[in-house]
Design an enzyme around this catalytic site. Sequence first.
Site, short mmCIF file in Angstrom:
data_model
loop_
_atom_site.label_atom_id
_atom_site.label_comp_id
_atom_site.label_asym_id
_atom_site.label_seq_id
_atom_site.Cartn_x
_atom_site.Cartn_y
_atom_site.Cartn_z
N LEU A 195 12.41 -19.41 -3.04
CA LEU A 195 11.35 -18.72 -2.33
C LEU A 195 10.01 -19.21 -3.29
CD1 LEU A 195 10.36 -16.10 -0.81
CD2 LEU A 195 10.89 -14.82 -2.77
N HIS A 250 2.72 3.11 -8.94
CA HIS A 250 2.66 1.69 -9.49
C HIS A 250 3.95 1.19 -9.89
CE1 HIS A 250 -1.32 1.73 -7.96
NE2 HIS A 250 -2.24 2.46 -8.84
N ASP A 268 1.08 -1.18 -0.12
CA ASP A 268 -0.04 0.05 -0.09
C ASP A 268 0.81 1.25 -0.08
OD1 ASP A 268 -2.35 1.28 0.11
OD2 ASP A 268 -2.68 1.17 2.00
C1 IPE Z 1 -0.76 0.17 -4.18
O1 IPE Z 1 -1.15 1.26 -3.54
C2 IPE Z 1 -2.00 -0.67 -4.04
C3 IPE Z 1 -2.47 -1.50 -5.22
C4 IPE Z 1 -3.83 -1.48 -5.48
C5 IPE Z 1 -1.62 -1.59 -6.50
P1 IPE Z 1 -2.35 2.31 -3.66
O2 IPE Z 1 -2.81 2.58 -5.00
O3 IPE Z 1 -3.34 1.64 -2.56
O4 IPE Z 1 -2.03 3.56 -3.25
P2 IPE Z 1 -2.43 4.78 -2.15
O5 IPE Z 1 -3.08 4.06 -0.96
O6 IPE Z 1 -3.50 5.39 -3.03
O7 IPE Z 1 -1.23 5.56 -1.65
MG MG Z 2 -4.17 2.22 -0.68
#
Ligand code: IPE
Ligand code: MG
Length: 220
Positions: A113, A19, A2
């Site tokens: 892994l 991303h 996140d």
């Molecule tokens: C990555 O972070 C999670 C995914 C869905 C790829 P976010 O997209 O939730 O980023 P924030 O929370 O808006 O910062």
């Molecule tokens: Mg998020």
Amino acid sequence: MDGNGRWASARGLPRGAGHRAGVKTIQRVAEAAPALGIGTLTLYAFSSDNWRRPAEEVGGLMRLLRAYLRGETDRLARSGTRLTVIGRRDRLPPGIPEAIERAEAATASGDRLHLRIAVDYSSRDAILAAAARLGPEGLSREGLSEALGADGDVDLLIRTGGEKRLSDFLLWEAAYAELHFTDRMWPDFGATDLAAAVADFTARDRRFGGLNPPAVPQAA
Ligand code: IPE
Ligand code: MG
């Protein structure tokens, strides 16, 4: 995983840049994991609720997933990493289920892994689907774990980005997981942060509902 969007916004960049930076973190973390004693690492890449995001962001995430599968499979195979993907495959854009199957087949013998990526994943849906497959007669703790493809219980659950919730991730498997929350945004997360989370985990007193030391001597 996140914090990609906030990481990008803080830099005046579009969310997609966050991303893309987040994909690089996957490689760092997967490389650092085995030396820290981690045998299985599950990353929450796209939840079933993430379909609610704007089509442009969803499309960008799916393109990243396709590029990751195509671009990283060889490296994963060479590094002894077995890749599997959990979650629904029937709603993914054309070509991605096939790319997943190819990546899983090409890395199947990896024993350093087990890297699991959760895509269109909802733990509640996965539990319901596994229970429906087993039927009332087949239900047991072990049976459900196996039907979920659980690869054991989750020992340590790390959430980056400062939020303190589970968001429908591995609810059954994480029944006794130690929870580690960090404010670090996923694109900034690295080997040092993973080591800190493991050190935090190692210091925990895991009693699984019992006492430590046991009040009654345990049978050998
Ligand atoms: C990555 O972070 C999670 C995914 C869905 C790829 P976010 O997209 O939730 O980023 P924030 O929370 O808006 O910062
Ligand atoms: Mg998020």
